[in-house]
Design a protein around this motif. Structure first.
Motif, mmCIF file in Angstrom:
data_model
loop_
_atom_site.group_PDB
_atom_site.id
_atom_site.type_symbol
_atom_site.label_atom_id
_atom_site.label_comp_id
_atom_site.label_asym_id
_atom_site.label_seq_id
_atom_site.Cartn_x
_atom_site.Cartn_y
_atom_site.Cartn_z
ATOM 1 N N LYS A 1 44.147 53.751 101.537
ATOM 2 C CA LYS A 1 42.707 53.969 101.449
ATOM 3 C C LYS A 1 42.367 55.120 100.511
ATOM 4 O O LYS A 1 41.324 55.120 99.856
ATOM 5 N N SER A 2 43.253 56.102 100.449
ATOM 6 C CA SER A 2 42.976 57.294 99.626
ATOM 7 C C SER A 2 42.992 56.974 98.130
ATOM 8 O O SER A 2 42.439 57.712 97.314
ATOM 9 N N GLY A 3 43.682 55.894 97.758
ATOM 10 C CA GLY A 3 43.812 55.544 96.341
ATOM 11 C C GLY A 3 44.817 56.436 95.614
ATOM 12 O O GLY A 3 45.020 56.302 94.408
ATOM 13 N N LEU A 4 45.481 57.320 96.336
ATOM 14 C CA LEU A 4 46.426 58.246 95.690
ATOM 15 C C LEU A 4 47.883 57.794 95.821
ATOM 16 O O LEU A 4 48.766 58.354 95.199
ATOM 17 N N TRP A 5 48.131 56.793 96.682
ATOM 18 C CA TRP A 5 49.509 56.333 96.901
ATOM 19 C C TRP A 5 49.699 54.939 96.346
ATOM 20 O O TRP A 5 48.870 54.070 96.562
ATOM 21 N N GLU A 6 50.792 54.762 95.614
ATOM 22 C CA GLU A 6 51.174 53.394 95.265
ATOM 23 C C GLU A 6 52.678 53.250 95.415
ATOM 24 O O GLU A 6 53.421 54.241 95.415
ATOM 25 N N THR A 7 53.128 52.016 95.580
ATOM 26 C CA THR A 7 54.552 51.779 95.713
ATOM 27 C C THR A 7 54.968 50.738 94.686
ATOM 28 O O THR A 7 54.184 49.838 94.361
ATOM 29 N N SER A 8 56.171 50.901 94.129
ATOM 30 C CA SER A 8 56.607 50.048 93.034
ATOM 31 C C SER A 8 58.133 50.005 93.043
ATOM 32 O O SER A 8 58.777 50.914 93.578
ATOM 33 N N ALA B 1 57.811 54.041 86.643
ATOM 34 C CA ALA B 1 57.288 55.062 87.570
ATOM 35 C C ALA B 1 57.549 56.483 87.061
ATOM 36 O O ALA B 1 56.708 57.367 87.248
ATOM 37 N N VAL B 2 58.699 56.699 86.433
ATOM 38 C CA VAL B 2 59.016 58.083 86.025
ATOM 39 C C VAL B 2 58.328 58.514 84.718
ATOM 40 O O VAL B 2 58.377 59.687 84.357
ATOM 41 N N LYS B 3 57.678 57.548 84.038
ATOM 42 C CA LYS B 3 56.946 57.901 82.814
ATOM 43 C C LYS B 3 55.767 58.781 83.186
ATOM 44 O O LYS B 3 55.023 58.457 84.112
#
Ligand code: CP
Length: 305
Positions: free
Chosen positions: A194-201, A207-209
């Protein structure tokens, strides 16, 4: 007030603890009698280096006293957690507990008349996340708007990092091919989403870029590391996780600081050369466990009788 996870802390309260940790690091003299006459019971069901040392030294340097209690030598092993905690909390001013099960910690918190600090259970490791955020703020001068990538197993450390990051405005991406089910907290993940600050991949190169920090952790929890009954699961995890090792090749184009909560397993979650590289802030991060322990104790014990 207890510190089991960050659910009952506002963003401001968490940021205040982080700022206090930075302040006590700079001005240790100012706090040398802050907890005079206070006692902290530190009870461990699992092994520890940093959590034990940081909290014990923190109490000494704040003018108080800490007792190390090995769970196996106590009557917690033969009685109710509730009853034993009722007693314990009548003789000390604060309890820090590293327990196998969060459910036991919840019982402890319910029974205790004094603050209970979670020293790492299967779901959360809040005192570690406070040291992590403190280290990030020291490096960058702020937290809001920073980006952190966590690469490893989705576990207790990962949960507390997600919670800590979203409360302080840090964007966090988790690259976690394996989810450690005992650590699952759907409520926490829902609120992170909900915060929009977390994503998973699972795209670790992507991701490290452009990330400010790359963080990794052990692939096998401390209580299982040398357990022969866990060896098949350990082998399985190594196979799945090796392509996600934090190493020179992965970081070829990255300027990110490298973090690890320790203990480190060189050659597994992280290569030895990365641990020693100039971008590694792992040892500073571990040193900061002391100052963050002080800030937590000051927060929980301030104004307590
Ligand atoms: N990171 C951490 O909690 O270290 P210990 O397990 O040694 O306490």
């Amino acid at each position: 007030m207890h510190l089991i996870n960050f659910k009952n802390l506002s963003s401001q309260q968490l940021m205040d603890i982080i700022d206090k940790a930075i302040e006590v690091k700079k001005n240790p003299e100012k706090y040398k009698a802050a907890l005079e006459g206070k006692s902290l019971a530190m009870i461990f069901q699992k092994t520890s280096t940093r959590t034990r040392v940081a909290f014990e030294v923190a109490m000494t340097q704040l003018g108080g006293h800490a007792l190390y209690i090995d769970w196996r030598t106590t009557n917690f092993t033969i009685a109710d957690v509730y009853d034993e905690t009722q007693y314990l909390s009548r003789n000390v001013d604060c309890i820090m507990a590293r327990l196998l099960r969060n459910s036991d910690l919840q019982v402890m918190a319910k029974a205790s008349r004094v603050p209970v600090i979670n020293g790492c259970d299967e779901k959360y490791h809040p005192s570690q996340a406070i040291a992590d955020l403190m280290t990030m703020k020291e490096k960058k001068g702020k937290l809001e708007g920073l980006k952190l990538v966590y690469i490893g197993i989705h576990n207790n450390v990962c949960n507390s990092l997600i919670e800590g990051c979203i409360k302080t405005g840090v964007r966090i991406t988790t690259v976690t091919p394996i989810f450690n089910e005992p650590s699952r907290d759907d409520e926490l993940l829902k609120s992170a989403e909900k915060s929009g600050l977390w994503e998973t991949s699972l795209d670790v190169e992507e991701a490290v870029k452009d990330t400010d920090f790359v963080y990794t952790d052990t692939w096998v929890d401390m209580e299982f590391f040398t357990d022969p009954k866990f060896s098949a699961e350990k082998e399985k995890r190594l196979k799945i996780m090796m392509p996600y090792q934090v190493n020179k090749k992965l970081l070829e184009k990255s300027n990110a600081y490298i973090m690890h909560d320790m203990p480190i397993h060189r050659g597994y979650e992280i290569s030895a050369d990365v641990v020693e590289s100039p971008r590694s802030i792992i040892y500073e991060q571990s040193e900061n466990r002391l100052y963050s322990a002080k800030a937590i104790l000051l927060k929980l014990l301030e104004n307590s009788e």
